[in-house]
Design an enzyme around this catalytic site. Structure first.
Site, PDB file in Angstrom:
ATOM      1  N   GLU A  93     -11.130  -0.566  -3.350  1.00 43.99           N
ATOM      2  CA  GLU A  93     -10.366   0.049  -2.267  1.00 43.99           C
ATOM      3  C   GLU A  93      -9.156   0.778  -2.840  1.00 43.99           C
ATOM      4  OE1 GLU A  93      -9.173  -3.233   0.240  1.00 43.99           O
ATOM      5  OE2 GLU A  93      -7.447  -3.730  -1.020  1.00 43.99           O
ATOM      6  N   ASP A 116       0.832  -1.215   0.000  1.00 41.19           N
ATOM      7  CA  ASP A 116       0.000   0.000   0.000  1.00 41.19           C
ATOM      8  C   ASP A 116       0.863   1.260   0.000  1.00 41.19           C
ATOM      9  OD1 ASP A 116      -1.967  -1.981   0.465  1.00 41.19           O
ATOM     10  OD2 ASP A 116      -1.863  -1.663   2.632  1.00 41.19           O
TER      11      ASP A 116
END
Length: 334
Positions: free
Chosen positions: A213, A37
């Site tokens: 997401e 991420d």
């Protein structure tokens, strides 16, 4: 929501010519092993900061360098640790670093020590000029209209207004996550309304889990683009794209368009598995857009994908079509 097949690369593998090529940059990938991420922030003076999820899910770390490649060997500093009890006590995920009105902010997701999947969005702040220094203050939770599983907040400014886009369970149960957007009063507070930009609807967004997401925003050619990630975080993980005209009402969902196929996904020939949860930054030349993302170099995972530590941070140039759309070069390496 409108859907258009106008991309350079889609799931069917269709490739069209007419690319606008950026300056060539080579990256020493992976830039960071076991860092998922990833988010890279470039300051006005050209300094790069890398923040990312660590596989222990227990702390927030930062790196600082003068070039993107130098982030690879930059010394890493822990700037915050999870709580031993209560909120912010588990699953410290997807931190993002932003400089807003002279203050540094970290938006991140966290579960509770006693209820690890009760994940919500939280904020830290630091008035120091250098985010590697100074004290990080806990600003609390970003409160949303729905009190439900929420994570992956990203913030951006447009025409004097600040917005937040995040992933949230909007239907209850095990229905997965959608992308939601709201205007902000300040970097920690939403004003509403909260509108759902996209929900998992295509097969490539619903592999093992129903997931939208990891939004990331880039502006170019009179449009605002939002990349996002879909499906489980194994080899099925991939990226989709939303876009809107920069003069349109951002909170009117009918003004947004969505790619019906993924724009970046697993390429077994290149040993690039499950690419996604990206961010965008600008190269040292001040103009070339660079995508920072994570991927694995193998397909088979032992156990649950979230227990596998080997999502690594990578960088690649984003190229652009003559019509002004990003091309993520699905069939090129890195």
């Amino acid at each position: 929501m409108k859907y258009f097949w106008i991309f350079i690369v889609v799931a069917a593998g269709i490739v069209f010519p007419s690319l606008v090529f950026s300056q060539s940059f080579e990256f020493d990938n992976p830039l960071a092993e076991q860092r998922a991420d990833p988010w890279v922030h470039k300051t006005d003076d050209g300094t790069y900061y890398l923040i990312a999820t660590v596989p222990e899910y227990d702390r927030i770390v930062l790196r600082k360098a003068n070039t993107i490649n130098d982030l690879k060997n930059a010394q890493e500093k822990v700037v915050w640790n999870k709580h031993k009890q209560g909120v912010m006590g588990h699953h410290i995920w997807a931190p993002e670093l932003h400089r807003i009105d002279g203050t540094w902010y970290i938006h991140f997701a966290a579960g509770e020590a006693e209820n690890i999947w009760n994940i919500r969005m939280w904020v830290l702040s630091n008035p120091s000029k250098n985010p590697m220094e100074g004290e990080w203050k806990e600003e609390g939770q970003i409160k949303t209209e729905r009190e439900s599983f929420s994570l992956d907040a990203t913030t951006f400014e447009h025409k004097g207004k600040r917005y937040l886009i995040w992933a949230q369970n909007v239907r209850g149960g095990n229905q997965g996550t959608a992308l939601v957007m709201s205007e902000m009063e300040n970097p920690t507070t939403l004003t509403g309304p909260e509108v759902v930009l996209t929900e998992p609807e295509f097969n490539w967004e619903r592999m093992k889990y129903n997931v939208n997401e990891g939004p990331a925003v880039i502006k170019r050619s009179g449009k605002i683009f939002v990349s996002y990630s879909a499906s489980a975080t194994n080899h099925n993980y991939c990226m989709g794209l939303l876009w809107i005209d920069e003069d349109a009402d951002l909170l009117d969902v009918s003004n947004w368009s969505k790619s019906p196929g993924p724009v970046f996904y697993t390429n077994e020939e290149l040993k690039r598995y499950g690419p996604g949860h990206n961010s965008f930054t600008i190269a040292e030349d001040g103009e070339t857009v660079i995508m920072i993302y994570h991927a694995r170099d193998y397909k088979e995972i032992q156990g649950h994908e979230l227990s596998d530590p080997n999502r690594a941070t990578r960088a690649r140039v984003v190229r652009w079509t003559e019509s002004g759309f990003p091309d993520f070069m699905q069939y090129e390496g890195d």
